[in-house]
Design an enzyme around this catalytic site. Structure first.
Site, mmCIF file in Angstrom:
data_model
loop_
_atom_site.group_PDB
_atom_site.id
_atom_site.type_symbol
_atom_site.label_atom_id
_atom_site.label_comp_id
_atom_site.label_asym_id
_atom_site.label_seq_id
_atom_site.Cartn_x
_atom_site.Cartn_y
_atom_site.Cartn_z
ATOM 1 C CB SER A 1 -8.383 -1.341 4.285
ATOM 2 O OG SER A 1 -8.739 -2.588 3.777
ATOM 3 N NE ARG B 1 -4.154 -1.637 0.272
ATOM 4 C CZ ARG B 1 -4.194 -2.920 -0.099
ATOM 5 N NH1 ARG B 1 -3.145 -3.464 -0.698
ATOM 6 N NH2 ARG B 1 -5.287 -3.626 0.077
ATOM 7 C CD GLU C 1 -5.120 1.468 2.269
ATOM 8 O OE1 GLU C 1 -5.037 1.821 1.077
ATOM 9 O OE2 GLU C 1 -6.001 0.703 2.707
HETATM 10 N N1 EPU Z 1 -10.845 -10.845 9.823
HETATM 11 C C1 EPU Z 1 -11.219 -10.675 11.145
HETATM 12 N N2 EPU Z 1 -12.182 -9.745 11.428
HETATM 13 C C2 EPU Z 1 -12.777 -9.007 10.473
HETATM 14 C C3 EPU Z 1 -12.397 -9.177 9.121
HETATM 15 C C4 EPU Z 1 -11.422 -10.105 8.820
HETATM 16 O O1 EPU Z 1 -10.709 -11.319 12.045
HETATM 17 O O2 EPU Z 1 -13.622 -8.170 10.811
HETATM 18 C C5 EPU Z 1 -9.821 -11.842 9.490
HETATM 19 C C6 EPU Z 1 -10.318 -12.818 8.438
HETATM 20 O O3 EPU Z 1 -10.956 -13.894 9.034
HETATM 21 C C7 EPU Z 1 -9.059 -13.204 7.715
HETATM 22 C C8 EPU Z 1 -8.127 -12.003 7.886
HETATM 23 O O4 EPU Z 1 -8.717 -11.189 8.888
HETATM 24 O O5 EPU Z 1 -8.454 -14.315 8.325
HETATM 25 C C9 EPU Z 1 -7.948 -11.237 6.597
HETATM 26 O O6 EPU Z 1 -9.215 -10.752 6.167
HETATM 27 P P1 EPU Z 1 -9.511 -10.306 4.663
HETATM 28 O O7 EPU Z 1 -9.167 -11.393 3.734
HETATM 29 O O8 EPU Z 1 -10.881 -9.746 4.628
HETATM 30 O O9 EPU Z 1 -8.453 -9.194 4.342
HETATM 31 P P2 EPU Z 1 -7.840 -7.957 5.147
HETATM 32 O O10 EPU Z 1 -6.409 -8.270 5.475
HETATM 33 O O11 EPU Z 1 -8.697 -7.551 6.274
HETATM 34 C C10 EPU Z 1 -6.874 -6.912 2.961
HETATM 35 C C11 EPU Z 1 -6.889 -5.615 2.236
HETATM 36 C C12 EPU Z 1 -8.216 -5.392 1.527
HETATM 37 C C13 EPU Z 1 -8.444 -6.527 0.549
HETATM 38 C C14 EPU Z 1 -8.416 -7.843 1.319
HETATM 39 C C15 EPU Z 1 -8.518 -9.026 0.416
HETATM 40 C C16 EPU Z 1 -5.389 -4.148 3.473
HETATM 41 C C17 EPU Z 1 -5.259 -2.946 4.325
HETATM 42 N N3 EPU Z 1 -6.633 -4.522 3.144
HETATM 43 O O12 EPU Z 1 -7.842 -6.837 3.998
HETATM 44 O O13 EPU Z 1 -8.118 -4.208 0.781
HETATM 45 O O14 EPU Z 1 -9.668 -6.384 -0.138
HETATM 46 O O15 EPU Z 1 -7.151 -7.957 2.032
HETATM 47 O O16 EPU Z 1 -7.352 -9.190 -0.294
HETATM 48 O O17 EPU Z 1 -4.381 -4.735 3.083
HETATM 49 C C18 EPU Z 1 -8.538 -1.864 0.775
HETATM 50 O O18 EPU Z 1 -7.325 -1.703 0.658
HETATM 51 O O19 EPU Z 1 -9.329 -0.882 0.833
HETATM 52 C C19 EPU Z 1 -9.075 -3.208 0.890
HETATM 53 C C20 EPU Z 1 -10.365 -3.446 1.101
#
Ligand code: EPU
Length: 338
Positions: free
Chosen positions: A239, A165, A334
């Site tokens: 995010s 990012r 972010e």
């Molecule tokens: N999780 C939780 N609680 C929650 C949501 C998720 O514990 O409320 C856990 C999930 O169970 C999972 C882990 O967190 O094990 C990761 O969750 P997720 O795959 O939804 O991804 P994220 O790391 O929360 C990142 C990006 C997103 C992108 C997703 C999918 C960043 C800051 N965010 O989120 O990007 O869509 O991966 O690849 O890296 C964005 O940048 O605006 C964005 C939405």
């Protein structure tokens, strides 16, 4: 070219914050941009801000300067070789529209990035990423206008210093360049990325037996729609925080204390799930006035209606403080704060 005064930015940021810009102008061509930059008004205003889709920003006050809306349009394939195409998109194109164009033409590589809000011009700035793919994986070059030198330059991948990012446009080049056009190298033979998260489960649920960029895009769209709020309905900027990166030594200690910690290997370090940290502090689904932490994805802060940018910012600070208190991990925003 027309420079307007005292314009509400509510419809120009996906948080739907009703901040106002002292001046506002939009440009549909390089000539129009040059006209604005040459105007006396522009020369006298200290501050200027380029607006794309407004999907990664939070206005906490009125903008004391000139807001420039990038309305450059156009998508074309500019060259190809045996394996790939170079596809060029103007910075003002809506990102998802560009993804759909590529899928329709069988240009492979950005199907996992379906439905990310925002415009093409923002894609290299924060090196957008989702479901195992980042822009840096397909980025070829970009054209940008240097505000002071009044010149168009081409920047190749190495010059952009992409990170998680992150890019040079968030640091040294922040004020200098206006991105006009981004060129991506997309593949003729797709390489499918289905390992991340629920993609495989979603493809199975859809009954897919043969992978294609179309059905991966569809799976990603369905996953995103099931947990991320649609900015057209509930204001948000995706995010709000980055996933923090810590050392393996820090991780060992944390994991001992919190065995359910969610984390992923990241280069020589470890990336923690910020959403898990935030949820563990009890914020998921929390609401204070019209500012809230989304009920299905704790990483996303939302504006339920008329929240002020300052209220969302204050909530983000409370979240940062409580995560730090519990885990001794510093969350970083972010979203760009103005
Ligand atoms: N999780 C939780 N609680 C929650 C949501 C998720 O514990 O409320 C856990 C999930 O169970 C999972 C882990 O967190 O094990 C990761 O969750 P997720 O795959 O939804 O991804 P994220 O790391 O929360 C990142 C990006 C997103 C992108 C997703 C999918 C960043 C800051 N965010 O989120 O990007 O869509 O991966 O690849 O890296 C964005 O940048 O605006 C964005 C939405």
């Amino acid at each position: 070219m027309q420079i307007q005064e005292n314009i509400s930015l509510r419809n120009f940021n996906t948080f739907g914050i009703d901040a106002r810009a002292k001046y506002f102008a939009s440009f549909e061509s390089l000539e129009e941009l040059e006209e604005i930059v040459d105007s006396d008004l522009f020369k006298h205003e200290k501050n200027s801000l380029i607006l794309g889709g407004g999907s990664n920003m939070l206005f906490t006050k009125n903008y004391d300067g000139i807001v420039l809306k990038n309305a450059l349009k156009g998508i074309s394939c500019i060259s190809e070789d045996e394996n790939s195409y170079i596809v060029s998109a103007a910075a003002g194109e809506v990102w998802h529209k560009f993804v759909l164009h590529c899928i329709a033409h069988q240009y492979a590589g950005i199907e996992n990035l379906s439905l990310i809000p925002g415009n093409v011009g923002a894609s290299p700035i924060q090196n957008i990423g989702a479901y195992g793919v980042e822009i840096k994986d397909v980025f070829y070059s970009l054209e940008a206008y240097h505000k002071k030198d009044k010149k168009v330059v081409e920047l190749k991948k190495e010059a952009c210093a992409f990170g998680y990012r992150d890019s040079i446009f968030k640091h040294q080049f922040k004020e200098d360049y206006i991105i006009l056009k981004v060129n991506y190298r997309l593949q003729k033979q797709p390489v499918f990325h289905t390992q991340y998260g629920n993609i495989e489960a979603e493809l199975q649920r859809m009954g897919v037996t043969e992978l294609s960029i179309q059905n991966i895009s569809q799976a990603v769209i369905q996953i995103r729609q099931s947990k991320l709020p649609d900015p057209a309905v509930i204001g948000n900027a995706g995010s709000f925080f980055k996933n923090p990166i810590i050392t393996p030594v820090q991780w060992e200690a944390l994991k001992q204390q919190f065995p359910h910690l969610i984390s992923f290997p990241f280069q020589d370090a470890v990336k923690l799930s910020a959403a898990w940290l935030i949820e563990s502090c009890g914020w998921k689904g929390y609401r204070e006035g019209d500012a809230g932490c989304h009920e299905k994805q704790a990483l996303v802060l939302v504006n339920y209606g008329r929240a002020h940018g300052r209220e969302i910012f204050a909530l983000s600070q409370k979240i940062i403080d409580s995560v730090y208190q519990k885990f001794h991990v510093e969350l970083e925003r972010e979203v760009n704060i103005y």
